[in-house]
Design an enzyme around this catalytic site. Structure first.
Site, mmCIF file in Angstrom:
data_model
loop_
_atom_site.group_PDB
_atom_site.id
_atom_site.type_symbol
_atom_site.label_atom_id
_atom_site.label_comp_id
_atom_site.label_asym_id
_atom_site.label_seq_id
_atom_site.Cartn_x
_atom_site.Cartn_y
_atom_site.Cartn_z
ATOM 1 N N ARG A 47 -3.894 9.825 4.697
ATOM 2 C CA ARG A 47 -3.230 8.880 3.803
ATOM 3 C C ARG A 47 -3.226 7.509 4.457
ATOM 4 N NH1 ARG A 47 0.115 7.961 7.136
ATOM 5 N NH2 ARG A 47 0.937 6.264 5.890
ATOM 6 N N GLY A 48 -2.727 6.540 3.697
ATOM 7 C CA GLY A 48 -2.755 5.164 4.153
ATOM 8 C C GLY A 48 -3.964 4.472 3.574
ATOM 9 N N ALA A 49 -3.747 3.340 2.906
ATOM 10 C CA ALA A 49 -4.836 2.689 2.179
ATOM 11 C C ALA A 49 -6.067 2.408 3.039
ATOM 12 C CB ALA A 49 -4.320 1.401 1.523
ATOM 13 N N ARG A 88 -6.685 9.041 -5.564
ATOM 14 C CA ARG A 88 -5.390 8.348 -5.482
ATOM 15 C C ARG A 88 -5.547 7.007 -6.172
ATOM 16 N NH1 ARG A 88 -1.514 8.664 -0.778
ATOM 17 N NH2 ARG A 88 -0.169 8.431 -2.597
ATOM 18 N N GLN A 192 7.351 9.937 5.448
ATOM 19 C CA GLN A 192 6.291 9.387 6.282
ATOM 20 C C GLN A 192 6.839 8.516 7.410
ATOM 21 O OE1 GLN A 192 6.211 9.591 2.925
ATOM 22 N NE2 GLN A 192 4.153 9.342 2.124
ATOM 23 N N ASP A 233 -0.816 -0.896 -0.633
ATOM 24 C CA ASP A 233 -1.900 -0.055 -1.116
ATOM 25 C C ASP A 233 -2.792 -0.787 -2.101
ATOM 26 O OD1 ASP A 233 -1.537 3.105 -0.361
ATOM 27 O OD2 ASP A 233 0.323 1.977 -0.250
ATOM 28 N N ASN A 243 3.292 -0.812 -2.909
ATOM 29 C CA ASN A 243 3.484 -0.102 -1.649
ATOM 30 C C ASN A 243 4.378 1.102 -1.912
ATOM 31 O OD1 ASN A 243 2.950 -0.094 1.294
ATOM 32 N ND2 ASN A 243 5.162 -0.330 1.464
ATOM 33 N N LYS A 244 4.615 1.887 -0.888
ATOM 34 C CA LYS A 244 5.404 3.103 -1.018
ATOM 35 C C LYS A 244 6.737 2.817 -1.716
ATOM 36 C CE LYS A 244 4.476 6.497 -0.034
ATOM 37 N NZ LYS A 244 3.887 7.582 -0.863
#
Length: 341
Positions: A47-49, A88, A192, A233, A243-244
């Site tokens: 994960r993580g852009a 995603r 996370q 993201d 973002n999250k």
């Protein structure tokens, strides 16, 4: 430094650290099919852009190898690559990385692998450069020799190809002896921040505390931090950032307190084709992630879950967007992202 993944040339396998079981266990996944890679992306094993951008590029190589071994038609290959691209939808880097590799696919498998490796190397270089620019900007803006930081989700080496974005700035400040402490938000629904950011901070010896997401606004308003630094993201052309989930609460509190709210991301996260945050598709995840914990139901059976993975912070709440190409200051009307293209 930890690496979220590595490409194994001799076997055409993407070996990745399974982030769903950290920090309890360090387990690795060896991925060599499109379905396995999509599953790893959807379940957040990777994960993580920025990391997804490189993983997407290597995914094209995996698809080409699988097509060769299983005798796929050209149409089947196109369908599988598009399946990977859409795994995603909010994170623009994934589709960007896939497209970078797919563009050279007519030149063959070796060209795709070479381009994927370039994507990974370019991301690490971008992260290190933006971290220096961000640290310079923050220290100048705060007029301080050292700062206290709050961050949200995970933006370190686990979320990138190496070093990190928002976390990279934190690390840069620490290396300069310009960091006092870090408040790491736990980050619902999969923790996370509590699982991954705290693990990286511990590995790097950076002083920190973990706080509940609901405490972050109070932490800011009570004067316990000097700056908020988060990742992104997707960044729209007008500076709105996805973002999250929970990020926008920090931005609102920072505006009220009068301290900087900083977004850090490589320029590959900027989507100039998306005019504003209103056009960003927000991924909706399984409601079970908020209706229970660790596989155990914690809510009444009749309850229904609402589980958006991201929120959008309007550009007028953002003090600075830091990329390797430079910095714009949306809330002050200074600079346009298009000028960095």
């Amino acid at each position: 430094m930890v690496r979220a993944f590595e490409w194994l040339d001799d076997s055409s396998v993407l070996r990745m650290l399974d982030q769903t079981v950290l920090p309890i266990e360090e387990r690795y996944l060896n991925v060599n099919t499109v379905d396995a890679l999509v599953d790893a992306i959807v379940t957040l094993a990777v994960r993580g852009a920025p990391a997804l951008g490189a993983v997407g590029a290597f995914g094209v190589a995996i698809a080409m190898r699988q097509a060769e071994s299983e005798g796929w038609s050209e149409d089947r290959l196109v369908t599988e690559v598009d399946h990977l691209r859409q795994a995603r939808p909010t994170a623009v880097n994934l589709s960007w990385g896939v497209d970078q590799a797919w563009a050279v696919a007519p030149q063959g498998y070796d060209a795709v692998v070479t381009r994927a490796k370039q994507v990974a190397a370019e991301d690490e270089a971008a992260n290190r450069k933006l971290s220096k620019l961000g640290a310079d900007w923050i220290l100048a803006r705060c007029q301080a020799n050292a700062v206290r930081v709050v961050t949200h989700c995970n933006t370190g080496a686990l979320a990138t190809t190496a070093w990190g974005t928002a976390y990279g700035i934190i690390h840069e400040l620490f290396d300069r002896s310009a960091l006092i402490s870090v408040f790491a938000d736990e980050t619902r629904p999969l923790l996370q921040g509590a699982r991954l950011t705290s693990w990286e901070l511990t590995q790097d010896g950076i002083p920190h505390v973990v706080e509940a997401d609901g405490a972050a606004s109070s932490t800011i308003l009570s004067g316990k931090v000097d700056v908020a630094i988060i990742g992104a993201d997707r960044i729209a052309a007008n500076g709105d950032t996805a973002n999250k989930i929970g990020s926008v609460a920090l931005a609102l509190a920072c505006q009220r307190r009068g301290i900087p709210f900083v977004v850090a991301a490589p320029f590959s996260t900027v989507d100039l084709a998306t005019e504003s945050g209103n056009e960003i598709e927000i991924e909706q995840r399984d409601e079970a992630e908020v209706l229970g914990f660790a596989g155990v139901r914690t809510t009444p059976l009749s309850s229904v879950g609402f589980n958006p993975a991201f929120d959008v912070t309007p550009h007028d709440l953002i003090s600075a967007i830091v990329t390797e190409r430079g910095i714009v200051e949306p809330s002050a009307g200074k600079g346009r992202l298009s000028s960095l293209a």
